[in-house]
Design a protein around this motif. Structure first.
Motif, PDB file in Angstrom:
ATOM      1  N   ARG A   6       9.386  19.358   0.765  1.00  0.00           N
ATOM      2  CA  ARG A   6       9.085  17.292   0.429  1.00  0.00           C
ATOM      3  C   ARG A   6       7.578  17.860  -0.785  1.00  0.00           C
ATOM      4  O   ARG A   6       7.651  17.152  -2.090  1.00  0.00           O
ATOM      5  N   PHE A  10       7.250  17.254  -4.332  1.00  0.00           N
ATOM      6  CA  PHE A  10       6.259  16.552  -4.938  1.00  0.00           C
ATOM      7  C   PHE A  10       5.323  17.224  -5.957  1.00  0.00           C
ATOM      8  O   PHE A  10       4.751  16.725  -6.988  1.00  0.00           O
ATOM      9  N   THR A  11       4.596  18.480  -4.647  1.00  0.00           N
ATOM     10  CA  THR A  11       3.845  19.174  -6.287  1.00  0.00           C
ATOM     11  C   THR A  11       4.519  19.630  -7.640  1.00  0.00           C
ATOM     12  O   THR A  11       3.155  19.064  -8.268  1.00  0.00           O
ATOM     13  N   VAL A  13       6.697  18.366  -9.573  1.00  0.00           N
ATOM     14  CA  VAL A  13       6.959  17.384 -10.606  1.00  0.00           C
ATOM     15  C   VAL A  13       6.440  16.784 -10.803  1.00  0.00           C
ATOM     16  O   VAL A  13       5.896  15.764 -11.795  1.00  0.00           O
ATOM     17  N   PHE A  14       5.090  16.165 -10.018  1.00  0.00           N
ATOM     18  CA  PHE A  14       4.098  15.549  -9.562  1.00  0.00           C
ATOM     19  C   PHE A  14       2.580  15.974 -11.305  1.00  0.00           C
ATOM     20  O   PHE A  14       2.514  15.441 -11.950  1.00  0.00           O
ATOM     21  N   GLY A  17       4.305  16.222 -14.740  1.00  0.00           N
ATOM     22  CA  GLY A  17       4.059  15.120 -15.324  1.00  0.00           C
ATOM     23  C   GLY A  17       3.321  14.872 -15.695  1.00  0.00           C
ATOM     24  O   GLY A  17       2.947  14.132 -16.617  1.00  0.00           O
ATOM     25  N   SER A  18       1.654  15.079 -14.668  1.00  0.00           N
ATOM     26  CA  SER A  18       0.852  14.729 -15.214  1.00  0.00           C
ATOM     27  C   SER A  18       0.191  15.920 -16.337  1.00  0.00           C
ATOM     28  O   SER A  18      -0.490  14.930 -16.893  1.00  0.00           O
ATOM     29  N   PHE A  46       4.261   6.591 -12.498  1.00  0.00           N
ATOM     30  CA  PHE A  46       5.163   7.701 -12.100  1.00  0.00           C
ATOM     31  C   PHE A  46       4.124   8.398 -10.597  1.00  0.00           C
ATOM     32  O   PHE A  46       5.363   9.094  -9.598  1.00  0.00           O
ATOM     33  N   HIS A  47       3.312   7.992 -10.071  1.00  0.00           N
ATOM     34  CA  HIS A  47       2.958   9.033  -8.948  1.00  0.00           C
ATOM     35  C   HIS A  47       3.967   7.910  -7.289  1.00  0.00           C
ATOM     36  O   HIS A  47       3.655   8.861  -6.792  1.00  0.00           O
ATOM     37  N   TRP A  49       6.199   5.855  -7.982  1.00  0.00           N
ATOM     38  CA  TRP A  49       7.196   6.352  -8.047  1.00  0.00           C
ATOM     39  C   TRP A  49       8.182   8.280  -6.998  1.00  0.00           C
ATOM     40  O   TRP A  49       8.951   8.025  -6.461  1.00  0.00           O
ATOM     41  N   CYS A  50       7.041   9.068  -7.833  1.00  0.00           N
ATOM     42  CA  CYS A  50       7.000  10.517  -6.896  1.00  0.00           C
ATOM     43  C   CYS A  50       6.812  10.305  -5.173  1.00  0.00           C
ATOM     44  O   CYS A  50       7.139  11.200  -4.497  1.00  0.00           O
ATOM     45  N   LEU A  54      10.143  11.596  -3.240  1.00  0.00           N
ATOM     46  CA  LEU A  54       9.833  12.535  -2.769  1.00  0.00           C
ATOM     47  C   LEU A  54       9.517  12.503  -1.791  1.00  0.00           C
ATOM     48  O   LEU A  54      10.063  13.981  -1.224  1.00  0.00           O
TER      49      LEU A  54
END
Length: 232
Positions: A6, A10-11, A13-14, A17-18, A46-47, A49-50, A54
């Motif tokens: 997880r 997260f790392t 995807v976030f 996106g960032s 967005f954060h 949601w992640c 996630l």
């Protein structure tokens, strides 16, 4: 193993996106501060949601946060509350240490967003600039978001408040809304692994303006540490 997986997803995807959000921030800023503030809010969403999808991390708020100008003092244990407070407050102006505001490109965008830069190593000129920026934010009806301990600390630590809070409290004449936070239990600072669970934001009793400095600082310090173990 699931926590590792997880955290890895997260790392990836976030932060991917960032990176896109930061690249889009400058053209957004050229369209005006309201557009940039809305863009920052989308990044915070967005954060959120992640974190939920996630990591399995959700947020619980105990108490009522202000909707207008106030000095909102928050416990700082991870990056989580830095972004979550952008959603919990109405267009807050964030007090940011100069090292972050001087990061190339990102720092410029942050200043255009309306951050209030605090330079604890500088003198009276820097303090006047900080107070001027804070007054401008208040005039626009924005709450002031400050992490009065100055930096992220491990859950359970109770460092003293840093310079900057007292000046804002005295000059702005605003009530202080203290907020305790236990994000360090699930998202420890400087740690890759993040555990699922609920992060609590506990809103303390509002502290009126005009109190003596030591009294105000003691009340804020106690309130933002309400979710930490009692001091020995």
């Amino acid at each position: 193993m699931m926590v590792v997986l997880r955290s890895l997803v997260f790392t990836l995807v976030f932060y991917a996106g960032s990176a896109v959000a930061v690249l889009l921030a400058l053209p957004m800023a050229l369209a005006g501060q309201p557009v940039l503030i809305a863009h920052a809010r989308r990044w915070a969403l967005f954060h959120r949601w992640c974190a939920r999808a996630l990591l399995g991390i959700t947020t619980r708020v105990e108490g009522t946060l202000p909707t207008g100008p106030a000095l909102v003092a928050v416990k700082h244990e991870s990056m989580f509350e830095t972004l979550e407070m952008l959603l919990l407050l109405n267009q807050p102006a964030v007090v940011l240490k100069r090292e972050l505001a001087d990061i190339p490109f990102w720092g410029r965008v942050a200043r255009m967003h309306g951050v209030i830069v605090v330079d604890r190593a500088a003198g009276a000129t820097a303090m006047r600039q900080m107070l001027k920026a804070a007054k401008a934010a208040v005039a626009r009806g924005r709450p002031i978001l400050i992490f009065p301990e100055g930096t992220r600390v491990p859950h359970g630590d109770r460092p003293p408040l840093r310079a900057g809070f007292a000046g804002l409290y005295k000059t702005l004449g605003l009530p202080v809304v203290p907020v305790a936070c236990d994000s360090g239990l699930l998202c420890p600072r400087r740690r890759f692994l993040k555990r699922p669970g609920i992060i609590t934001f506990r809103v303390g009793e509002t502290i009126p303006p005009g109190l003596e400095r030591k009294q105000a600082e003691a009340m804020v310090h106690e309130a933002i540490n309400a979710l930490n173990p009692p001091a020995a």
